[in-house]
Design a protein around this motif. Sequence first.
Motif, PDB file in Angstrom:
ATOM      1  N   SER A 311       0.816  -1.215   0.000  1.00  0.00           N
ATOM      2  CA  SER A 311       0.000   0.000   0.000  1.00  0.00           C
ATOM      3  C   SER A 311       0.850   1.266   0.000  1.00  0.00           C
ATOM      4  O   SER A 311       0.433   2.293  -0.524  1.00  0.00           O
ATOM      5  N   ARG A 312       2.039   1.203   0.602  1.00  0.00           N
ATOM      6  CA  ARG A 312       2.903   2.383   0.657  1.00  0.00           C
ATOM      7  C   ARG A 312       3.421   2.784  -0.722  1.00  0.00           C
ATOM      8  O   ARG A 312       3.743   3.940  -0.952  1.00  0.00           O
ATOM      9  N   GLY A 313       3.569   1.812  -1.610  1.00  0.00           N
ATOM     10  CA  GLY A 313       4.027   2.125  -2.956  1.00  0.00           C
ATOM     11  C   GLY A 313       5.502   1.904  -3.170  1.00  0.00           C
ATOM     12  O   GLY A 313       5.900   1.221  -4.098  1.00  0.00           O
ATOM     13  N   ALA A 314       6.382   2.483  -2.324  1.00  0.00           N
ATOM     14  CA  ALA A 314       7.824   2.273  -2.464  1.00  0.00           C
ATOM     15  C   ALA A 314       8.152   0.836  -2.077  1.00  0.00           C
ATOM     16  O   ALA A 314       7.774   0.366  -1.007  1.00  0.00           O
ATOM     17  N   VAL A 315       8.855   0.122  -2.944  1.00  0.00           N
ATOM     18  CA  VAL A 315       9.107  -1.299  -2.719  1.00  0.00           C
ATOM     19  C   VAL A 315      10.340  -1.491  -1.833  1.00  0.00           C
ATOM     20  O   VAL A 315      11.425  -1.018  -2.156  1.00  0.00           O
ATOM     21  N   ASP A 316      10.152  -2.168  -0.737  1.00  0.00           N
ATOM     22  CA  ASP A 316      11.258  -2.540   0.149  1.00  0.00           C
ATOM     23  C   ASP A 316      11.663  -3.968  -0.192  1.00  0.00           C
ATOM     24  O   ASP A 316      10.891  -4.901  -0.018  1.00  0.00           O
ATOM     25  N   HIS A 317      12.892  -4.138  -0.680  1.00  0.00           N
ATOM     26  CA  HIS A 317      13.342  -5.478  -1.065  1.00  0.00           C
ATOM     27  C   HIS A 317      14.068  -6.196   0.061  1.00  0.00           C
ATOM     28  O   HIS A 317      14.644  -7.263  -0.162  1.00  0.00           O
ATOM     29  N   THR A 318      14.033  -5.619   1.268  1.00  0.00           N
ATOM     30  CA  THR A 318      14.651  -6.301   2.405  1.00  0.00           C
ATOM     31  C   THR A 318      14.067  -7.701   2.630  1.00  0.00           C
ATOM     32  O   THR A 318      14.815  -8.649   2.870  1.00  0.00           O
ATOM     33  N   PRO A 319      12.730  -7.890   2.584  1.00  0.00           N
ATOM     34  CA  PRO A 319      12.208  -9.254   2.787  1.00  0.00           C
ATOM     35  C   PRO A 319      12.770 -10.268   1.793  1.00  0.00           C
ATOM     36  O   PRO A 319      13.037 -11.416   2.166  1.00  0.00           O
TER      37      PRO A 319
END
Length: 367
Positions: A311-319
Motif C-alpha cells: 500500500s505504501r508504494g515504495a518497494v522494500d526489497h529487504t524481505p
Amino acid sequence: MASVTAPIRVGLIGYGYAGKTFHAPLIRAVPALDLRLVASRDKAKVQADLPGMRVIADPGAVAASDSVDLVVIASPNDTHAPLARIALAAGKHVVIDKPFTLDLAEARSLVALARRHGRRLSVFHNRRWDSDFLSVRTAIADGVIGKVRHFESHFDRFRPGVRDRWREGAGPGSGIWYDLGPHLVDQALQLFGLPDRVTANLARLRKGALSDDWAHVVLDYPDVRVVLHASMVVAGGSPRFVVHGEGGSLVKQHLDGQEQQLLAGMAPGAPGWGQDSDGIAVHDGRGSVRRLPALAGDQRRFYQDVAHGISRGAVDHTPALEALQVMACIDAALTSARTGTTVALPLVPEERSASQFAEDDLASPHV
C-alpha cells in the motif's frame, strides 16, 4: 511504483495443507487484503471452505491474472520458482511459502527479477510471530540471561510412519530440512545475523523413508553456537528452545499453538488467538528457577506487513534479501551434509546486508 488502493486483490496458488490451513485464513483476517482467486484442482474442497470463491485449475493463469495484485504461492516446492517468475513478469507482488526455492541460484534469479519489475517479493516466514519465538527473543533482548553463548532450537514431531505425500517423497524439495529448516534458520538469523559457517548432518531414520526426516545443523558465530534440530521421531521431552548465557539459562518447553488453533477452525484474531500458557523457565545457575509469562503470538502480522508495504508504494526489497540469506544457509547445510564438511556461506557483500540492499534499490528507478 504507485501505491495499490486497498483492498489488495489476492490470488492463492495451492489449497493443500499450507494454503488451506495457513494462507487462506490469515489472508482473510487482514482487512486490507481481499482473496479473490484460488488455483486448485479440487474446486469442491475450496468452495466448501470459501463459498463462492472463484477457482481455476491452472496455477499459471492465476499467477498472471489481471484480477489480482498479489500472488501467494503455496504449491509444491519445485513449482515455487517457475510460478514466481510468471507472477513477477506479469507485474504482481509475490509471497512464496517456504522454502523460497530449491537452491540459492534460483533464489538469486527471483530477487533480481523482483528488482527489475519493482515488485515486492516475500517468503512466508510466519514463525517470526510465534509466541515461543517472540517470548525468547524478548527475554534475550532484555538481558535476562546476559550474553548468549549457546542457542538451541528444536522443531520436533512424532510421525513414525512415512506418509504418502510429496513432502516426504523422493522428489526435489522434499524432506524435513526443506520443510522445517527455513523456520529454524530464519529465526536464528533474526536473532544473530548471518553465521560464519554451517555444519549439518541429515538422515533418514524411519523405515521406508524416501527423504531426510532428521536434521541436526550447527551455525558458527564468533562467540556463540546455534544448534538447529528437527526430527519426525520425537514423542515428547525435547524443549522448543534452550538458551544458555553468561547470566543463566532459558527453557521454553512447548511450541506456539496457532497452527493447532487454525486446524481446529479458530479464526485468526478470535478471543484466545495466539495465547500461550507455557511460560519461560529462567535458571540463574544457583539452583533457583523463575518463570516469565509467554507473549501472545499473531501470524496475521506477516500479511499485515505485506499489505502495508504494498500500500505504501515504495518497494522494500529487504524481505527478499532476508529470504535469500535463509536460502544460502539451507543450501550450505545440504552441501555440508553431502560432503561431510563445514561450509561458509557463498554470499557476496551486497547479499549480506539487508539494509544496504534496500537503500541501494530504493535509490534507483524501477523498470
